[in-house]
Design an enzyme around this catalytic site. Sequence first.
Site, short mmCIF file in Angstrom:
data_model
loop_
_atom_site.label_atom_id
_atom_site.label_comp_id
_atom_site.label_asym_id
_atom_site.label_seq_id
_atom_site.Cartn_x
_atom_site.Cartn_y
_atom_site.Cartn_z
N GLY A 92 0.84 -1.19 0.00
CA GLY A 92 0.00 0.00 0.00
C GLY A 92 0.88 1.24 0.00
N ALA A 93 0.40 2.29 -0.66
CA ALA A 93 1.12 3.56 -0.69
C ALA A 93 0.22 4.64 -0.11
CB ALA A 93 1.53 3.92 -2.11
N ALA A 94 0.74 5.40 0.86
CA ALA A 94 -0.02 6.48 1.48
C ALA A 94 0.65 7.81 1.16
CB ALA A 94 -0.09 6.25 2.99
N ASP A 143 -6.87 7.91 13.22
CA ASP A 143 -6.95 7.75 11.77
C ASP A 143 -7.53 6.39 11.40
OD1 ASP A 143 -6.75 8.62 9.18
OD2 ASP A 143 -4.60 8.27 8.98
N LEU A 188 2.39 9.80 3.00
CA LEU A 188 3.69 10.04 3.60
C LEU A 188 4.67 8.89 3.43
CD1 LEU A 188 2.55 11.63 7.01
CD2 LEU A 188 2.95 12.76 4.81
N ALA A 189 4.16 7.69 3.17
CA ALA A 189 5.04 6.51 3.12
C ALA A 189 4.39 5.40 2.32
CB ALA A 189 5.35 6.03 4.55
N GLN A 190 5.14 4.32 2.12
CA GLN A 190 4.57 3.13 1.51
C GLN A 190 5.10 1.89 2.24
OE1 GLN A 190 6.12 4.29 -2.38
NE2 GLN A 190 7.26 2.36 -2.52
N VAL A 191 4.35 0.80 2.14
CA VAL A 191 4.66 -0.41 2.91
C VAL A 191 5.00 -1.56 1.96
CG1 VAL A 191 3.79 -2.08 4.58
CG2 VAL A 191 3.13 0.33 4.78
N LYS A 216 7.65 -0.21 6.49
CA LYS A 216 7.06 1.08 6.13
C LYS A 216 8.20 2.08 5.91
CE LYS A 216 3.67 4.47 7.79
NZ LYS A 216 2.70 4.79 8.87
#
Length: 518
Positions: free
Chosen positions: A154-156, A307, A158-161, A175
Amino acid sequence: MAGRLLKISSLATAVFGSSGLYLYKRQLDLNDLSVVRFGRAAATTVVISYDYLTAFKDVEYGTEDYWTLKSKVHRRSAERLRDLCCANRGTFIKVGQHLGALDYLLPEEYTSTLKVLHSRAPQSSMEEIQQVIREDLGKEMSELFVSFEETPQGAASLAQVHKAVLHDGRTVAVKVQHPKVQRQSSKDILVMEVLVRAVHWLFPDFAFMWLVEEAKKNMPLELDFLNEGHNAETVANMLSHFPFLKIPIIHWDLSTKRILTMEFAEGGQINDKDYMKKHSVNVNELSENLGKLYSEMIFVHGFVHCDPHPGNVLVRKCPKSKKTEIVLLDHGLYQVLQPNFRMDYCRLWQALIKGDMSGLERYSRKLGAGDLYPLFACVLTARSWTSVNAGISSVPVTHSEDIEIRTNASLYLPQISELLNRVPRQMLLLLKTNDLLRGIETTLETRASSSSFINISRCCIRSVARHKRSKAQSMKRRLQIKLEESLNLWRLDIYELVLWVKSSIVVHWLTTLLAFLH
């Protein structure tokens, strides 16, 4: 003159040419330049402001044409804002996601348009990910992991995992922060502050400085992954009595401010109804357990995961017990509630559930709502004033009431903005959390259930009793408070049992049989 012009043009050509060659060699992304990001944000702000200033010149206020046009202006402005967030990425996407979660606080055109930002997050290249790991952990990726999946889980914003396997065979989730976010975030927030102030000067009813203030306070915390790891361990210990909760274990030896390595946990998103059906997950039990988690965090401990959007709340069957578990992810943003604030909030919810109007007014005013306390009650519960007067636990949620709330949200936007500027900053993240939880309940079609109010009531009773005991001077008074608490909890258990009996299959079958015989 011609000679001078020739010299100036030659010099300008040389400067631009050398600048272009420098940028090419540095492979500099123009989006990294603050002036580009600011210019893009300023241009979008000007276009949106001009649209609102000029669109309604020839339309009479309050007419059907006015409301139709206003909806169109909201929609195209939201689309421009969404495109700006996607272009500037990072902090802009994070703030856009926050806005998209403010159901009942913003017009539907904005929330529905900005919700897509959860799936539009930027993705860093493997070269960038390897560079962050190399800089922060001091080793090459191959020295730390047997395998490291290039495609992120997953990509958010601020970061990706990424999923990876350690040399001892354990599967982990890594992460990794996007490399440019840390550097850009403070400048982006400054840009937002300048533009929001400018919009407020143009439109005095627009009062969203609270959003910028929250971003300034919370962004540094969210960008520190060590803080996130400590939050995860705190909440795991705090809620260890809930067997249905799973918090991934942190690998501290492979974690830094920009990298967080944790136990890998699979599962479906909590709003994925197909996953629930496929794995025989009881959605009513799931919704009730989620309510228990958050009621405990908010009312009892005052340490709140802020969140809970569906990507951060997974559901799975425990590999050992085969029971349904809730996996809580992304612990970067927690709200620590002050004791006095938490007590007032507990007593306010008790008044809301009982329909105690004097208590509602009293504790709403103590929380800063002032004369806007009726609006505050409606915003907090997402219920109509009629339902609030009757006591929200005794009036089921209806589709028509939801529509009424959405309509009123757009009509009372200036008052809602004023209210949000009045209440304590702690209240803002709680409102966002409430909206995200209500969105999950709506998706699971469990919002009409009374279990959430029972969970809130139980936690409020415990919390208020504990607070009273801490202030009690004598053993006799503490014992009296304990007995009152036990009696109130017992009454709640009886009430819950009655509701269960009323809704049980046996009672439904007997009622149908009696009606048939009659």
